[in-house]
Design a protein around this motif. Sequence first.
Motif, PDB file in Angstrom:
ATOM      1  N   GLN A 155       0.845  -1.208   0.000  1.00 13.73           N
ATOM      2  CA  GLN A 155       0.000   0.000   0.000  1.00 13.73           C
ATOM      3  C   GLN A 155       0.874   1.250   0.000  1.00 13.73           C
ATOM      4  O   GLN A 155       2.077   1.169   0.212  1.00 13.73           O
ATOM      5  CB  GLN A 155      -0.933  -0.013   1.210  1.00 13.73           C
ATOM      6  CG  GLN A 155      -1.736  -1.293   1.356  1.00 13.73           C
ATOM      7  CD  GLN A 155      -2.569  -1.615   0.123  1.00 13.73           C
ATOM      8  OE1 GLN A 155      -3.124  -0.725  -0.508  1.00 13.73           O
ATOM      9  NE2 GLN A 155      -2.636  -2.890  -0.236  1.00 13.73           N
ATOM     10  N   THR A 156       0.266   2.393  -0.241  1.00 18.86           N
ATOM     11  CA  THR A 156       1.034   3.646  -0.292  1.00 18.86           C
ATOM     12  C   THR A 156       0.333   4.773   0.465  1.00 18.86           C
ATOM     13  O   THR A 156      -0.885   4.776   0.607  1.00 18.86           O
ATOM     14  CB  THR A 156       1.203   4.141  -1.758  1.00 18.86           C
ATOM     15  OG1 THR A 156      -0.093   4.226  -2.364  1.00 18.86           O
ATOM     16  CG2 THR A 156       2.079   3.211  -2.569  1.00 18.86           C
ATOM     17  N   GLU A 159     -13.569   7.964   6.522  1.00 16.46           N
ATOM     18  CA  GLU A 159     -12.484   7.696   5.585  1.00 16.46           C
ATOM     19  C   GLU A 159     -12.421   6.212   5.278  1.00 16.46           C
ATOM     20  O   GLU A 159     -12.523   5.386   6.181  1.00 16.46           O
ATOM     21  CB  GLU A 159     -11.130   8.131   6.168  1.00 16.46           C
ATOM     22  CG  GLU A 159      -9.973   7.800   5.233  1.00 16.46           C
ATOM     23  CD  GLU A 159      -8.574   7.964   5.816  1.00 16.46           C
ATOM     24  OE1 GLU A 159      -7.651   8.243   5.055  1.00 16.46           O
ATOM     25  OE2 GLU A 159      -8.408   7.801   7.038  1.00 16.46           O
ATOM     26  N   GLY A 200      -9.865   3.407   3.934  1.00 11.72           N
ATOM     27  CA  GLY A 200      -8.459   3.196   3.625  1.00 11.72           C
ATOM     28  C   GLY A 200      -7.576   4.012   4.554  1.00 11.72           C
ATOM     29  O   GLY A 200      -6.988   5.008   4.152  1.00 11.72           O
ATOM     30  N   THR A 201      -7.493   3.600   5.824  1.00  4.78           N
ATOM     31  CA  THR A 201      -6.690   4.328   6.820  1.00  4.78           C
ATOM     32  C   THR A 201      -5.224   4.369   6.417  1.00  4.78           C
ATOM     33  O   THR A 201      -4.554   5.382   6.614  1.00  4.78           O
ATOM     34  CB  THR A 201      -6.774   3.640   8.200  1.00  4.78           C
ATOM     35  OG1 THR A 201      -8.126   3.269   8.459  1.00  4.78           O
ATOM     36  CG2 THR A 201      -6.242   4.513   9.309  1.00  4.78           C
ATOM     37  N   GLY A 202      -4.715   3.245   5.892  1.00  2.00           N
ATOM     38  CA  GLY A 202      -3.301   3.150   5.492  1.00  2.00           C
ATOM     39  C   GLY A 202      -2.392   3.543   6.630  1.00  2.00           C
ATOM     40  O   GLY A 202      -2.440   2.958   7.717  1.00  2.00           O
ATOM     41  N   SER A 203      -1.577   4.576   6.427  1.00  3.91           N
ATOM     42  CA  SER A 203      -0.623   5.027   7.444  1.00  3.91           C
ATOM     43  C   SER A 203      -1.297   5.813   8.564  1.00  3.91           C
ATOM     44  O   SER A 203      -0.701   6.020   9.624  1.00  3.91           O
ATOM     45  CB  SER A 203       0.413   5.931   6.792  1.00  3.91           C
ATOM     46  OG  SER A 203      -0.215   7.132   6.357  1.00  3.91           O
ATOM     47  N   GLN A 254      -3.709  10.741   6.409  1.00  5.86           N
ATOM     48  CA  GLN A 254      -4.899  11.486   5.971  1.00  5.86           C
ATOM     49  C   GLN A 254      -5.883  11.666   7.136  1.00  5.86           C
ATOM     50  O   GLN A 254      -6.482  12.731   7.306  1.00  5.86           O
ATOM     51  CB  GLN A 254      -5.575  10.736   4.809  1.00  5.86           C
ATOM     52  CG  GLN A 254      -6.906  11.299   4.373  1.00  5.86           C
ATOM     53  CD  GLN A 254      -6.795  12.553   3.535  1.00  5.86           C
ATOM     54  OE1 GLN A 254      -6.337  12.524   2.398  1.00  5.86           O
ATOM     55  NE2 GLN A 254      -7.206  13.684   4.109  1.00  5.86           N
ATOM     56  N   VAL A 286     -11.806   3.328   8.146  1.00  2.00           N
ATOM     57  CA  VAL A 286     -11.870   1.865   8.011  1.00  2.00           C
ATOM     58  C   VAL A 286     -10.688   1.388   7.169  1.00  2.00           C
ATOM     59  O   VAL A 286     -10.403   1.967   6.117  1.00  2.00           O
ATOM     60  CB  VAL A 286     -13.184   1.414   7.337  1.00  2.00           C
ATOM     61  CG1 VAL A 286     -13.311  -0.108   7.375  1.00  2.00           C
ATOM     62  CG2 VAL A 286     -14.395   2.058   7.993  1.00  2.00           C
ATOM     63  N   GLU A 287     -10.015   0.330   7.635  1.00  2.00           N
ATOM     64  CA  GLU A 287      -8.860  -0.235   6.925  1.00  2.00           C
ATOM     65  C   GLU A 287      -9.004  -1.758   6.883  1.00  2.00           C
ATOM     66  O   GLU A 287      -9.334  -2.372   7.869  1.00  2.00           O
ATOM     67  CB  GLU A 287      -7.569   0.175   7.658  1.00  2.00           C
ATOM     68  CG  GLU A 287      -6.301  -0.522   7.206  1.00  2.00           C
ATOM     69  CD  GLU A 287      -6.013  -0.365   5.711  1.00  2.00           C
ATOM     70  OE1 GLU A 287      -5.992   0.763   5.216  1.00  2.00           O
ATOM     71  OE2 GLU A 287      -5.835  -1.406   5.037  1.00  2.00           O
ATOM     72  N   ARG A 288      -8.735  -2.357   5.711  1.00  2.00           N
ATOM     73  CA  ARG A 288      -8.912  -3.811   5.630  1.00  2.00           C
ATOM     74  C   ARG A 288      -7.705  -4.593   6.142  1.00  2.00           C
ATOM     75  O   ARG A 288      -7.838  -5.748   6.506  1.00  2.00           O
ATOM     76  CB  ARG A 288      -9.313  -4.248   4.221  1.00  2.00           C
ATOM     77  CG  ARG A 288      -8.304  -4.032   3.147  1.00  2.00           C
ATOM     78  CD  ARG A 288      -8.901  -4.376   1.790  1.00  2.00           C
ATOM     79  NE  ARG A 288      -8.995  -5.802   1.558  1.00  2.00           N
ATOM     80  CZ  ARG A 288      -8.048  -6.548   0.978  1.00  2.00           C
ATOM     81  NH1 ARG A 288      -6.918  -6.003   0.606  1.00  2.00           N
ATOM     82  NH2 ARG A 288      -8.238  -7.838   0.785  1.00  2.00           N
ATOM     83  N   HIS A 289      -6.505  -3.968   6.173  1.00  2.00           N
ATOM     84  CA  HIS A 289      -5.316  -4.663   6.692  1.00  2.00           C
ATOM     85  C   HIS A 289      -5.141  -4.356   8.180  1.00  2.00           C
ATOM     86  O   HIS A 289      -4.818  -3.215   8.546  1.00  2.00           O
ATOM     87  CB  HIS A 289      -4.061  -4.219   5.950  1.00  2.00           C
ATOM     88  CG  HIS A 289      -3.931  -4.803   4.583  1.00  2.00           C
ATOM     89  ND1 HIS A 289      -3.697  -6.154   4.367  1.00  2.00           N
ATOM     90  CD2 HIS A 289      -3.996  -4.235   3.368  1.00  2.00           C
ATOM     91  CE1 HIS A 289      -3.623  -6.382   3.074  1.00  2.00           C
ATOM     92  NE2 HIS A 289      -3.816  -5.244   2.440  1.00  2.00           N
ATOM     93  N   ASP A 310     -14.218  -4.090   5.808  1.00  2.00           N
ATOM     94  CA  ASP A 310     -14.439  -3.698   4.421  1.00  2.00           C
ATOM     95  C   ASP A 310     -15.141  -2.341   4.381  1.00  2.00           C
ATOM     96  O   ASP A 310     -16.344  -2.245   4.609  1.00  2.00           O
ATOM     97  CB  ASP A 310     -15.283  -4.769   3.718  1.00  2.00           C
ATOM     98  CG  ASP A 310     -15.593  -4.392   2.278  1.00  2.00           C
ATOM     99  OD1 ASP A 310     -15.078  -3.353   1.806  1.00  2.00           O
ATOM    100  OD2 ASP A 310     -16.354  -5.128   1.631  1.00  2.00           O
ATOM    101  N   GLY A 311     -14.365  -1.327   4.069  1.00  2.00           N
ATOM    102  CA  GLY A 311     -14.902   0.037   4.044  1.00  2.00           C
ATOM    103  C   GLY A 311     -15.932   0.282   2.958  1.00  2.00           C
ATOM    104  O   GLY A 311     -16.665   1.269   3.029  1.00  2.00           O
ATOM    105  N   THR A 325      -9.855   6.637  -0.086  1.00  2.00           N
ATOM    106  CA  THR A 325      -8.450   6.830  -0.460  1.00  2.00           C
ATOM    107  C   THR A 325      -7.862   5.597  -1.132  1.00  2.00           C
ATOM    108  O   THR A 325      -6.672   5.316  -1.026  1.00  2.00           O
ATOM    109  CB  THR A 325      -7.584   7.288   0.744  1.00  2.00           C
ATOM    110  OG1 THR A 325      -7.539   6.229   1.705  1.00  2.00           O
ATOM    111  CG2 THR A 325      -8.134   8.530   1.393  1.00  2.00           C
ATOM    112  N   VAL A 342     -10.431  -2.830  -2.376  1.00  2.00           N
ATOM    113  CA  VAL A 342     -10.797  -4.242  -2.493  1.00  2.00           C
ATOM    114  C   VAL A 342     -11.913  -4.550  -1.513  1.00  2.00           C
ATOM    115  O   VAL A 342     -11.751  -4.349  -0.307  1.00  2.00           O
ATOM    116  CB  VAL A 342      -9.570  -5.139  -2.185  1.00  2.00           C
ATOM    117  CG1 VAL A 342      -9.948  -6.611  -2.239  1.00  2.00           C
ATOM    118  CG2 VAL A 342      -8.442  -4.842  -3.160  1.00  2.00           C
TER     119      VAL A 342
END
Length: 224
Positions: free
Chosen positions: A69-70, A94, A96-99, A102, A116-119, A144-145, A161, A217
């Motif tokens: 991810q990025t 949001e 895709g929380t990722g890092s 954002q 929400v983040e899937r990982h 699953d966002g 995101t 995804v």
Amino acid sequence: MLKRSKNQSPDTNYQKEREQMVESQLARRGIKDKRVLDAMRQVPRHLFIPDDMRGLAYCDGPLPIGQGQTISQPYIVALMTELLELTGQEKVLELGTGSGYQAAILSHLAHQVYSVERHATLAQQAEKVLAQLGYTNVVIKVGDGTLGWPEYSPYEAIIVTAGAPDVPHPLTEQLADGGRLVAPVGSQWSQVLVKVRCQGDLLTRERLTPVAFVPLVGEYGWKE
Ligand code: SAH
């Protein structure tokens, strides 16, 4: 011979880099919302990036954050945030929380942020950094966002995101009257930033600028 000044201390907080990022990458390219520029000046982006890449934190591009991810380019973060038209009162969702970067920016600009983040590993890491930095108005959930987060809906602003084949319809259902949604919509490799506004029963849709995000995804996104 070069002389080192005794008072010279390294800028470990990257204040100068952040200031330069805001001027040259954001303001110069047309980001106008003062609150957005201020948030981008304040959030220590380098702390949301893996240790070995800290030095690149304020460069003009996306960076890998693990799990394939990025973290988005600063300009794209600022642009999407500006499009949400936040005043400080909003509940924001949001995907895709990722890092968590954002989410931190949103935290400065809205009342409450749901992300929400899937990982699970990314969600945990983001939670840890946000807690260390003292952010208390961000709640993160693993899942699953594309299904949204019905429990706290409606949201005055929703930001996706990750790149989606189309705007997941559970999200427009969770958008408040007058609410704004921003999402990259297109193929798995390239998308267009889309802004949806909810006005009563009406959803208006604007196509803005080409972007490239990792895929969203999930049930209303791409299949795994
Ligand atoms: N906003 C992030 C960048 C996100 S990258 C930041 O500031 O760093 C996109 C993220 O979306 C990835 O972490 C990916 O795992 C996540 N993602 C993809 N599909 C998702 C889904 N259906 N639900 C929640 N998160 C998803």
